[in-house]
Each structure stands twice: as structure tokens, then as C-alpha cells.
Design an enzyme around this catalytic site. Sequence first.
Site, mmCIF file in Angstrom:
data_model
loop_
_atom_site.group_PDB
_atom_site.id
_atom_site.type_symbol
_atom_site.label_atom_id
_atom_site.label_comp_id
_atom_site.label_asym_id
_atom_site.label_seq_id
_atom_site.Cartn_x
_atom_site.Cartn_y
_atom_site.Cartn_z
ATOM 1 N N THR A 199 31.147 46.137 43.490
ATOM 2 C CA THR A 199 29.832 45.590 43.779
ATOM 3 C C THR A 199 28.967 46.678 44.392
ATOM 4 O O THR A 199 29.492 47.576 45.052
ATOM 5 C CB THR A 199 30.033 44.425 44.769
ATOM 6 O OG1 THR A 199 30.757 43.411 44.100
ATOM 7 C CG2 THR A 199 28.733 43.861 45.290
ATOM 8 N N ARG A 227 32.317 30.841 37.779
ATOM 9 C CA ARG A 227 32.545 31.119 39.207
ATOM 10 C C ARG A 227 31.377 31.943 39.773
ATOM 11 O O ARG A 227 30.930 32.903 39.175
ATOM 12 C CB ARG A 227 33.851 31.896 39.369
ATOM 13 C CG ARG A 227 34.188 32.297 40.800
ATOM 14 C CD ARG A 227 33.755 33.703 41.116
ATOM 15 N NE ARG A 227 34.248 34.182 42.403
ATOM 16 C CZ ARG A 227 33.884 35.328 42.961
ATOM 17 N NH1 ARG A 227 33.022 36.113 42.358
ATOM 18 N NH2 ARG A 227 34.385 35.710 44.120
ATOM 19 N N GLY A 229 30.203 34.090 43.213
ATOM 20 C CA GLY A 229 30.738 34.670 44.446
ATOM 21 C C GLY A 229 29.725 34.663 45.574
ATOM 22 O O GLY A 229 28.757 33.887 45.582
ATOM 23 N N ASP A 230 29.953 35.539 46.525
ATOM 24 C CA ASP A 230 29.099 35.599 47.717
ATOM 25 C C ASP A 230 27.807 36.381 47.492
ATOM 26 O O ASP A 230 26.833 36.196 48.211
ATOM 27 C CB ASP A 230 29.866 36.267 48.861
ATOM 28 C CG ASP A 230 30.294 37.689 48.489
ATOM 29 O OD1 ASP A 230 30.917 37.862 47.413
ATOM 30 O OD2 ASP A 230 29.994 38.626 49.243
ATOM 31 N N THR A 250 30.769 43.459 50.326
ATOM 32 C CA THR A 250 31.591 43.587 49.122
ATOM 33 C C THR A 250 33.018 43.207 49.487
ATOM 34 O O THR A 250 33.545 43.650 50.509
ATOM 35 C CB THR A 250 31.563 45.007 48.530
ATOM 36 O OG1 THR A 250 32.521 45.070 47.466
ATOM 37 C CG2 THR A 250 31.866 46.095 49.553
ATOM 38 N N GLY A 251 33.618 42.364 48.660
ATOM 39 C CA GLY A 251 34.977 41.939 48.971
ATOM 40 C C GLY A 251 35.274 40.614 48.305
ATOM 41 O O GLY A 251 34.550 40.198 47.393
ATOM 42 N N GLY A 253 34.854 37.318 47.552
ATOM 43 C CA GLY A 253 33.661 36.515 47.788
ATOM 44 C C GLY A 253 33.881 35.146 48.390
ATOM 45 O O GLY A 253 33.074 34.688 49.201
#
Length: 336
Positions: A199, A227, A229-230, A250-251, A253
Site C-alpha cells: 500500500t 472485501r 480494507g482500512d 499499511t497493514g 486492514g
Amino acid sequence: MRNFRNIFFALITFSLMACNTEEQPVQQHTEKPDYALVIHGGAGYIVQGRYDDKQEKEYIDKLSQALSLGDSLLKIGVKAVDVVEQVVMLMENSPLFNAGKGAVFTAAGENEMDASIMDGSKLNAGAVAGVKTIKNPIHAARMVMDSSKHVLLSGEGAQQFASAKGMEIVDPDYFYSENAWESLQNALESEKKKEKMGTVGAVALDQYGNLAAATSTGGMTNKMKGRIGDSPIIGAGTYADNESCAVSGTGHGEYFIVNAVAFHISALMKYKGMSLQEAADHVVNGILKEQDAGGGVIAVDYNGHIAMPFNTPGMFRGYIKAGDEMVVKLYGEDSD
Ligand code: ASP
């Protein structure tokens, strides 16, 4: 939540256990800089030896190019929100990162991208989720902020909006990249390949004291179709408030969403009086780490202090402050 754990996450967990990567806090100057910019190109299993010299150089060059662009814009008085958009667009156009051109694939073999941007001077934000044909999702997020009455548009509706606004629409094949396809094949074959995320994000403080944040992603390899994510969720992957800080994450989510990571950091500063470094560390190396949730954040506060904690083996990252040399780092061993 446990059901969300896929191979990718298991590997990040392994990485968390195997490596002690806690970093030294970024050295802060006492004087407030005229402006500051911090960027990331994803966190994950980024370790010495994973990349050959040529690949390493490619990452360093692209991150340096992004910082140089941001520096030149901030220097001439461009506002933080415009700068983070431009910087993220530059990274979206590179196949090196999991955003735009290099976006990873869903389990169905498609690219579904998410992005968001927030202007801390107005607490205004825009985001798109699950888009498949918009060349620069971060630009679409910006248009949602500026030219619609909404904050988050998804899928088909977001694409129609982008096309009506004259944004560049591309064939889904544009987002094919060898690397991302290979990652999906590895994930499908359950091969325990250590993943990196990719990301991209940027946070900036401009000459007028404004803070802004932007994040763009292809999400997680082998994610379910649909899906989200964050990264497009304001308060999770992205947040900016002129009275506290600007954050891009970043990670994994799902964990960034339930822990409201970006807003959490801002709230710890604003309501608990923590410094930026303390707040960011508390969330990344405290809360997330305790949940075995791999990832990191980049952040800048209203005084130009920056923080870049991550609990994975590495994170592509860099920063520049007015009048200073730029700094670019890849690995956990490279202390900031
Ligand atoms: N946070 C992103 C997501 O979960 C993935 C990443 O940062 O690489 O969609």
C-alpha cells in the site's frame, strides 16, 4: 475476526515473532520546519536479502522521486492536500507498489482498489472502494471529496462518477503486473511465501500549518471479491486533523478498522496529550502488536514532528523536512 486469518496473516505473525524490529523513534529537531512530508510504500516481510541490488535501487529511486516531487511542491507553497494527492499518484503509477498499476489480485483474479484522502484543515475527506478501472484511485477519492456530497463511493457507482468527471478510465488489464499475479498464485497454492504489503501513503504539513493524509491500495492478495480494507475508511487507514496529526497506515486492514488506528493516534494526542511518537507507538507496537496484527503507520503532527513505527520486519518509508536532506529506508535494521 479469527476467520480472517489467511496465509498472508500467518506469515506476518511469524515475522512478528521471529523478528525484533522495534525501531528507535525518529530524531526530532526542536525547531518547527516550514513543511514536512512522510511517505510509505507498504510494510511486511521486507528484509535484507529479499531484493537484489537492482530491485533495492528501484524502490529507493521511486521513493526518492516521490519525496522530491512533494518537496518541490511544498517549497513553492502548494497545499498539503494537493501534495499528498500528487505524491500518491506518482506511486500509483509505478508497478512496484500495491496500489494503482501494481495492485494485488483478489481470489477471483481481479484488481479491486481502495483509496482515501483527508484534508485536516476542513476535516473533509473523500474515498473510493472496490474500483477496477480508475487509473488513479486517489484522484477519484479527491474528486469525491471536492465534487460530491458524499465521503465514500464504491464499485460501479464510483467508476461512473469518475468517468463522468473526466478521469482516466483504463481496461482492467492495465493493472496486471507479474509480481502481483505471482503473489496470488503463491497464495492459492498455499505456499508459505513471506508476503510484503505494498500500500502507498503520504502525509504532509504545509507552510500554512495544514495537515493532510492520503492512502491507496490494491488491498490484500487473495482477498475475497468485494472485501474492503482500512485504506478507504476514514479514521482507520487515513486521518488528518490540523489540531493533532495526519496519519496513513499499511497493514492487516481488518485490524486497522476495528482499532480505528489513524483516528486512535490523533485522539491519543488530542485528548490524552501524548506526543505523536508516543501515540503512534502505543497503537502500532502496543495495541496492534498484542493482537498479532502486522503493519505500520506514517504520521506528521502540527509541529512537523514525524513518526514511522511498524511492527513488521520492514516498511518502505521516507521523509523530508524543509531545508533538510531526504531520508529513505526499507528495512527494520535501518534505524530512523
Ligand atoms: N491495509 C491494506 C488493506 O488491508 C493492505 C496493505 O496495507 O498492504 O487493504
